[in-house]
Structure formats: C-alpha cells, structure tokens
Design an enzyme around this catalytic site. Structure first.
Site, PDB file in Angstrom:
ATOM      1  N   SER A  12       3.120  -2.291  10.343  1.00 14.94           N
ATOM      2  CA  SER A  12       4.577  -2.252  10.557  1.00 14.94           C
ATOM      3  C   SER A  12       5.267  -3.586  10.259  1.00 14.94           C
ATOM      4  CB  SER A  12       4.907  -1.784  11.978  1.00 14.94           C
ATOM      5  OG  SER A  12       4.407  -0.462  12.172  1.00 14.94           O
ATOM      6  N   LYS A  67       0.154   4.217  -0.225  1.00 14.91           N
ATOM      7  CA  LYS A  67      -0.486   5.417   0.328  1.00 14.91           C
ATOM      8  C   LYS A  67      -0.246   6.603  -0.624  1.00 14.91           C
ATOM      9  CE  LYS A  67       0.240   3.563   4.897  1.00 14.91           C
ATOM     10  NZ  LYS A  67      -0.065   3.753   6.285  1.00 14.91           N
ATOM     11  N   HIS A  94      -9.634   0.984   4.646  1.00 16.08           N
ATOM     12  CA  HIS A  94      -8.363   1.209   5.349  1.00 16.08           C
ATOM     13  C   HIS A  94      -8.630   2.131   6.543  1.00 16.08           C
ATOM     14  CE1 HIS A  94      -4.284   2.522   6.232  1.00 16.08           C
ATOM     15  NE2 HIS A  94      -3.881   1.438   5.592  1.00 16.08           N
ATOM     16  N   GLU A 138      -7.140   4.581   7.642  1.00 19.15           N
ATOM     17  CA  GLU A 138      -6.991   6.023   7.354  1.00 19.15           C
ATOM     18  C   GLU A 138      -8.242   6.560   6.667  1.00 19.15           C
ATOM     19  OE1 GLU A 138      -3.183   5.730   5.370  1.00 19.15           O
ATOM     20  OE2 GLU A 138      -2.314   5.057   7.266  1.00 19.15           O
ATOM     21  N   ASN A 154       0.875  -1.173   0.000  1.00 18.61           N
ATOM     22  CA  ASN A 154       0.000   0.000   0.000  1.00 18.61           C
ATOM     23  C   ASN A 154       0.914   1.226   0.000  1.00 18.61           C
ATOM     24  OD1 ASN A 154      -1.792   2.073   0.462  1.00 18.61           O
ATOM     25  ND2 ASN A 154      -2.248   1.507   2.580  1.00 18.61           N
ATOM     26  N   GLY A 212       1.999   2.116  10.635  1.00 12.87           N
ATOM     27  CA  GLY A 212       2.917   3.246  10.471  1.00 12.87           C
ATOM     28  C   GLY A 212       3.565   3.705  11.765  1.00 12.87           C
TER      29      GLY A 212
HETATM   30  C1  PEP Z   1      -0.905   0.088   5.793  1.00 12.98           C
HETATM   31  O1  PEP Z   1      -0.740   1.149   5.219  1.00 12.98           O
HETATM   32  O2  PEP Z   1      -1.907  -0.583   5.590  1.00 12.98           O
HETATM   33  C2  PEP Z   1       0.128  -0.364   6.738  1.00 12.98           C
HETATM   34  C3  PEP Z   1      -0.019  -1.525   7.328  1.00 12.98           C
HETATM   35  O3  PEP Z   1       1.194   0.485   6.926  1.00 12.98           O
HETATM   36  P1  PEP Z   1       2.586   0.124   7.640  1.00 12.98           P
HETATM   37  O4  PEP Z   1       3.062  -1.187   7.076  1.00 12.98           O
HETATM   38  O5  PEP Z   1       3.480   1.257   7.304  1.00 12.98           O
HETATM   39  O6  PEP Z   1       2.311   0.006   9.112  1.00 12.98           O
END
Ligand code: PEP
Length: 248
Positions: free
Chosen positions: A209, A11, A92, A94, A9, A170
C-alpha cells in the site's frame, strides 16, 4: 550510498489500450529515473516496444523453475530474456498463498532467473497472524534462508529483496515507516552476518500500500531502498510521484 529502485507490479491488470496510455504517460515523466514495471506475460512485447531506450526497465511477475520442456502453461527465464526483461518477481505473497508456492520452489525460481541473467525481486513477508504472534523475523528469516541455502549468500549481490508484509498488500494498510525499517534492518543484519559487503549493497524494497502520499516517509528510512508498488503503479501520476520520491 545505495541507489533506490521503485518497481511496479501490475498484477493481472491492464489491456493493450490501458497499457499504452500508462506507458506513454510514465515514460517521459521518468526520463533519467531508474524504475521498473513488472507486467503480465502477454504485455511484455508491448512494454518492450514502448520502453526501449528509456530509463525504465521491465520484467515479469513469475517464471517457471524449469528451463524448458513439457510444462504446459509455464514461461521460462530464457523466454523473458528474449523480451528484454531485466527483472522478475519471485515469491510474491499471492503466489505463495494462492498458488501454494513453497520456500523451496521460490528458491528454485530465484535460481532459474539468475541462471538466465535476470535479476529476481525476491518477496518476503509475514501474515497478519504471524505479526501478531511475534514471529515476523522468524518467518522472514525462514524465507531468506531457503534461498541462501539453495543459491548462496553471494547470489544476493544479483538480486533485489522486497519486504512485503502480507497484511499491507492491497489493503490500504501501510506498515509505519518504523515497522518497515525495523524489518529491513533485520534483513540487512541477517545477511551481514554472512557477508557484510553483500548486505551493504543489497537493495531492500518495501511493498504494501505504498502511495504518493506515504512514499517519502518510507523511503527516507536508512534501510528502505525503494518500493514494490501494486495498485498505485497502475495510476500514472501516483507511480511517477512515488518514483520521484525515491529519486530525491
Ligand atoms: C504488491 O502487489 O506487491 C503490492 C505491494 O501491492 P499494493 O501496493 O497494492 O499493496
């Protein structure tokens, strides 16, 4: 045995030059490995051109619940299909938290995706306060129930679920393999109570993460079928190593 799927992803990151370098690096390294990247809308054409003929699929990070019409700024499922998308992320955290997407709207987007032939990657997961209050399963169940009520449990045979604890996205804080496995097992058993066959075949990704250094211990868990990868999907070596860990 279920296959595993890793999806990146991106983003709201990237530029034409950065994407070209990233796609050029991952394409040969992931030859024969099924993986996916979900990119910002303006980069779909570039991604399609770069990845056509490879084993890496691509998709988007959002879509409209509407099929077409006067919805300024929105992008329909049919448009994503025209750019060769196989996947689209829906719900998601966000989108849910920053853009106020309700469980009901997420369910509508999920259905719009499937109606057009896209595979939705349905994100579910709890906030830190919800985990601390002991309501993780209730939150995840509520998010799943909205989709099941709207689209039916059988629709999950054409979807991927991503369990993403919001406190791990994140933040550098990964759920432990045991914490993640427990929620994945809960999700699968909840679906199994409605349709055992759908539950057995359902890919449930973990997101939050994930890095090359922790991917293997997560992916070895019996109910973790790959990952949805944010930050680490922007670093070619990290993303390739995570995909390779899933393919073992
Ligand atoms: C995500 O954007 O869905 C995500 C899991 O981000 P990250 O791996 O950076 O935590």
């Amino acid at each position: 045995m279920r296959k595993k799927l890793v999806a990146g992803n991106w983003k709201m990151h990237g530029s034409l030059a950065e994407n070209a370098a990233l796609l050029d690096a991952i394409k040969p390294a992931l030859q024969g490995i099924e993986a996916a990247v979900c990119v910002p809308f303006p980069y779909l054409a570039q991604t399609q051109a770069a990845l056509a003929g490879s084993s890496i699929a691509w998709g988007a990070q959002n879509l409209s619940e509407q099929a077409k019409g006067a919805f300024t700024g929105e992008v329909s499922a049919a448009m994503l299909i025209e750019f060769g998308c196989r996947y689209v992320i829906v719900g998601h955290s966000e989108r849910r938290s920053l853009y106020g997407e309700s469980d009901e709207l997420v369910a509508k987007k999920y259905m719009a995706a499937q109606t057009a032939g896209l595979t939705p990657i349905l994100c579910v997961g709890e906030l830190l306060a919800e985990r601390e209050a002991g309501v993780t399963e209730a939150v995840v169940a509520r998010q799943l129930d909205a989709v099941i009520a709207a689209a039916g449990v059988a629709s999950l045979a054409r979807a991927v679920v991503a369990y993403e604890p919001v406190w791990a996205i994140g933040t550098g804080k990964t759920a432990t393999p045991e914490q993640a496995q427990a929620v994945h097992a809960f999700i699968r058993s909840k679906i199994a109570s409605l349709d055992a066959k759908v539950a057995e075949g359902l890919l449930i990704q973990y997101g939050g993460s994930v890095k090359a250094s922790n991917a293997a211990e997560l992916f070895v868990q019996p109910d973790i079928d790959g990952g949805l990868i944010g930050g680490a999907s922007l670093v070619a070596g990290e993303f390739v190593a995570i995909c390779q860990a899933a393919a073992k």
